[in-house]
Enzyme design. Structure first.
Site, PDB file in Angstrom:
ATOM      1  N   ASP A  44       0.883  -1.165   0.000  1.00 26.61           N
ATOM      2  CA  ASP A  44       0.000   0.000   0.000  1.00 26.61           C
ATOM      3  C   ASP A  44       0.921   1.216   0.000  1.00 26.61           C
ATOM      4  O   ASP A  44       1.420   1.621   1.045  1.00 26.61           O
ATOM      5  CB  ASP A  44      -0.897   0.001   1.241  1.00 26.61           C
ATOM      6  CG  ASP A  44      -1.850   1.180   1.257  1.00 26.61           C
ATOM      7  OD1 ASP A  44      -2.366   1.537   0.189  1.00 26.61           O
ATOM      8  OD2 ASP A  44      -2.072   1.754   2.339  1.00 26.61           O
ATOM      9  N   ASP A  88      -2.859   1.187   6.886  1.00 20.08           N
ATOM     10  CA  ASP A  88      -1.989   0.919   5.742  1.00 20.08           C
ATOM     11  C   ASP A  88      -1.528  -0.538   5.727  1.00 20.08           C
ATOM     12  O   ASP A  88      -1.391  -1.151   4.658  1.00 20.08           O
ATOM     13  CB  ASP A  88      -0.758   1.834   5.784  1.00 20.08           C
ATOM     14  CG  ASP A  88      -1.140   3.283   6.023  1.00 20.08           C
ATOM     15  OD1 ASP A  88      -1.251   4.032   5.050  1.00 20.08           O
ATOM     16  OD2 ASP A  88      -1.342   3.638   7.198  1.00 20.08           O
ATOM     17  N   GLU A 116      -1.182  -1.303  -5.111  1.00 20.38           N
ATOM     18  CA  GLU A 116      -2.359  -0.473  -5.363  1.00 20.38           C
ATOM     19  C   GLU A 116      -2.118   0.418  -6.576  1.00 20.38           C
ATOM     20  O   GLU A 116      -1.083   1.070  -6.679  1.00 20.38           O
ATOM     21  CB  GLU A 116      -2.695   0.398  -4.145  1.00 20.38           C
ATOM     22  CG  GLU A 116      -3.934   1.260  -4.373  1.00 20.38           C
ATOM     23  CD  GLU A 116      -4.348   2.036  -3.138  1.00 20.38           C
ATOM     24  OE1 GLU A 116      -4.599   3.248  -3.254  1.00 20.38           O
ATOM     25  OE2 GLU A 116      -4.413   1.424  -2.047  1.00 20.38           O
TER      26      GLU A 116
END
Length: 205
Positions: free
Chosen positions: A7, A141, A68
């Site tokens: 992330d 996160d 991501e």
């Protein structure tokens, strides 16, 4: 399959490593966050993030990296930092010969909860359930990185197996009503719809 999920972020870069069996059962291997202070020079922050990812890959030898996908935001400085951290993650993966898959937040939410509009709390709760944890990894996160790793592994295998949705999350109520007539689970129906939409967008490019 062992997958590392990233992330990306400059201040906090979430990292999660999971093992996923052929029956789609996922087990947590590692979870953590690489932090860099805003006062540090940008190139040094990126080096710290790269070194952190590199160390985890070297230690746990994942077979794939799930990242991501960066998308446009109103805050240009935030999206720039995210894109820079993403570039570092892809560079480190390429150096180790690890393939990279990119996933939007909506894709990850669909894979984990069956609903693309799920809130972070719902995603975290499902990550904990899928991995057999007492609670979601913290900070958010870290949980998001684990969700990315799970999504990446599930999408890489044949078909799609959705995680069971616990009562109280309200995810099933938000799934398309058409799932009742297709024989698919709500998560599978939502996933199929998303895949069709993605295919239509690619044809229009």
């Amino acid at each position: 399959m062992r997958v590392i999920g990233i992330d990306p972020g400059l201040t906090r870069c979430g990292i999660g490593v999971v093992d996923v069996a052929p029956n789609r059962r996922a087990t947590l291997v590692y979870v953590g966050v690489v932090r860099t202070p805003p006062a540090m020079a940008l190139e040094e922050r990126l080096r710290e993030i790269g070194d952190g990812i590199d160390a985890i890959i070297a230690e746990f030898a994942p077979q794939q990296l799930a990242l991501e996908r960066v998308f446009a935001q109103n805050n240009v400085s935030t999206v720039m930092g995210t894109a820079q951290a993403s570039g570092v993650a892809m560079y480190v993966a390429a150096r180790h010969g690890i393939p990279v898959t990119l996933h939007t937040p909506t894709e990850v939410k669909l894979a984990i909860t069956g609903y693309g509009g799920a809130e972070k709390k719902q995603v975290g709760a499902m990550v904990a359930r899928v991995l057999g944890l007492a609670e979601a990894p913290k900070p958010a996160d870290a949980a998001d990185a684990c969700a990315l790793a799970i999504c990446g592994a599930w999408k890489s295998g044949p078909g799609f197996a959705a995680a069971p949705v616990p009562a109280g999350l309200g995810v099933r109520d938000a799934a398309p009503a058409s799932s009742r007539s297709t024989g698919l689970t709500p998560a599978q129906e939502a996933w199929r719809s998303a895949e069709k939409s993605a295919g239509a967008r690619r044809l229009n490019l």
